[in-house]
Design an enzyme around this catalytic site. Structure first.
Site, PDB file in Angstrom:
ATOM      1  N   ASP A  88       0.796  -1.219   0.000  1.00 35.72           N
ATOM      2  CA  ASP A  88       0.000   0.000   0.000  1.00 35.72           C
ATOM      3  C   ASP A  88       0.833   1.274   0.000  1.00 35.72           C
ATOM      4  OD1 ASP A  88       0.920  -0.349   2.631  1.00 35.72           O
ATOM      5  OD2 ASP A  88      -0.743   0.808   3.447  1.00 35.72           O
ATOM      6  N   TYR A 106      11.041   5.049   1.519  1.00 36.48           N
ATOM      7  CA  TYR A 106      11.780   4.056   2.288  1.00 36.48           C
ATOM      8  C   TYR A 106      13.260   4.019   1.929  1.00 36.48           C
ATOM      9  CZ  TYR A 106       7.724   1.983   4.580  1.00 36.48           C
ATOM     10  OH  TYR A 106       6.622   1.773   5.363  1.00 36.48           O
TER      11      TYR A 106
END
Length: 448
Positions: A177, A271
């Site tokens: 997601d 990330y």
């Protein structure tokens, strides 16, 4: 051609990881979209009976008040859970937040990034998840062989690699997601209602990728406007909708500005900061109060209290549980598979030449067209040396982790930790690994 809405058959769903803090939101989304994704039944499955029952009793009231014709049940029996279903929505968290806390605290103890899906913490979590997920695939294939598993259990990269190796022909689609959440941020930055107002080109690994193109449905290039914003603000939004409660999440959104500077021809998955900005991340983190602690003190606590309040009141009419983008992409994907909508999704799939100059057996995250027969990856072509080099190192770490699990190999797991860019040396990798082995002794295979 997609199945017309009026001819769509009702679907039977099991949510694996029924005690999750996300379950109520997913069920709310399913109910709200019953007109396009009609539902016959929803089952919850979890091996933690007490945690699941708390969530399930609240969800039972929500369903009764909003769509009472939907059959609802919950169980800890896998035979009951996986029998006669069309979709398995998998969101398991092996070891719960107590083990996530270890995943984050142990690397910080050694001066490294502590994060649930990246670095040593992500590897540790991955090794806990492989066995239970493969077990669920086997249950699904035995009791509902025509079902699809939509797996969004973290850490998706290692889990997807394990699926590729151990169950290559299973009807499993691995999805995350995080790109969805970031694309919703992009939409708000651009003043659009939803990410569905544009199409994207993206490539990479899970939690390790780059957007190369974003165009609206008329073909207009939206990247220049986005890039101008990101250069100044990162992905931080100055709107109530865009602000998250947890300070660590806001810090991650701001870090997109620094990532963008490293290659301003693309937009970055946030990330990547844990790999390319590891010392800065550690310096700005509290090693004794990590994101796991934030979630336990907020989302976990708030969800528990709200479930108990609903059950005590006997009504969910004034609940704050609501659908969100975390849930919506799952419904969209299920619709595509069940009703052949031919919608585009970012999926984690075997490369098989989609990225021309990258390993064929790497699990990459790229756009795919999804219909009733599964997914069709879109060609990416050749990727630049910078991104390719980063991906080669990361995919090696992930593959070594799965090999270590399969072989019970201490050496390969140490190599996996060493290969991970968030770990600065072989000695530190070994020190973290030894602590991780002790913390995960009830979950990992024995290493030798």
């Amino acid at each position: 051609m997609s199945v017309p809405v009026e001819k769509r058959q009702k679907q039977r769903i099991v949510i694996a990881g029924g005690g999750s803090t996300y379950t109520a939101g997913i069920i709310t989304m399913l109910l709200e979209n019953n007109d396009v994704f009609p539902i016959e039944s929803i089952k919850l499955y979890d091996n933690f009976a007490e945690r699941q029952e708390r969530v399930a009793k609240a969800c039972e009231i929500i369903i009764r008040e909003r769509l009472p014709q939907v059959k609802f049940s919950w169980t800890t029996d896998p035979v009951e859970a996986f029998t006669d279903v069309d979709f398995v929505m998998a969101q398991i968290r092996v070891g719960l937040f107590a083990m996530r806390e270890q995943d984050e605290h142990i690397p910080f103890k050694h001066g490294c990034v502590g994060q649930e899906t990246c670095g040593p913490g992500g590897i540790a979590y991955g090794l806990r998840t492989i066995g239970p997920l493969i077990e669920m695939i086997d249950y699904m294939e035995k009791y509902s062989p025509d079902a699809w598993m939509l797996n969004y259990s973290n850490p998706a990269a290692i889990v997807a690699e394990a699926c590729r190796v151990l169950r290559p022909d299973a009807r499993v689609i691995n999805i995350c997601d995080m790109p969805v959440c970031l694309e919703e941020i992009f939409a708000r930055i651009l003043g659009k209602k939803s990410r569905k107002e544009f199409d994207v080109r993206y490539y990479g690994l899970n939690h390790f990728g780059w957007w190369t193109q974003i165009r609206d449905h008329e073909g207009n290039d939206l990247m220049p406007e986005l890039m101008a914003y990101v250069k100044e603000h990162g992905y931080e939004e100055h709107t109530p909708q865009g602000q998250h409660k947890e300070s660590s999440w806001l810090e991650t959104m701001r870090a997109a500005k620094d990532l963008y500077a490293m290659d301003p021809t693309v937009l970055w998955n946030t990330y990547l900061k844990y790999y390319l900005m590891a010392p800065e991340t550690v310096a700005h983190s509290d090693p004794f109060y990590t994101r796991a602690n934030e979630i336990m003190d907020r989302r976990e606590k708030d969800t528990t209290e709200e479930c108990e309040r609903i059950v005590a009141a006997g009504t969910a009419r004034d609940t704050w549980f609501a659908s969100n983008e975390h849930a919506m992409f799952i419904v969209d994907l299920a619709c595509a598979l069940a009703f052949n909508t031919q919608e585009r999704f970012l999926l984690i799939v075997p490369n098989n030449g989609a990225i021309e100059n990258f390993s064929a057996d790497a699990m990459v995250e790229i756009p795919c067209i999804v219909g009733k027969d599964g997914y069709e990856p879109l060609s990416v072509g050749k990727i630049p040396t910078f991104q390719k080099g980063l991906m080669e190192q990361q995919i090696a770490s992930e593959k070594l982790a799965v090999e270590a699990w399969l072989e019970g190999s201490y050496q390969k797991l140490w190599q996996s930790f060493m290969m991970n860019k968030s770990v600065p040396s072989a000695k530190i990798a070994k020190d973290i690994l030894d602590d991780m082995i002790e913390a995960n002794k009830d979950y990992w295979p024995e290493l030798h």
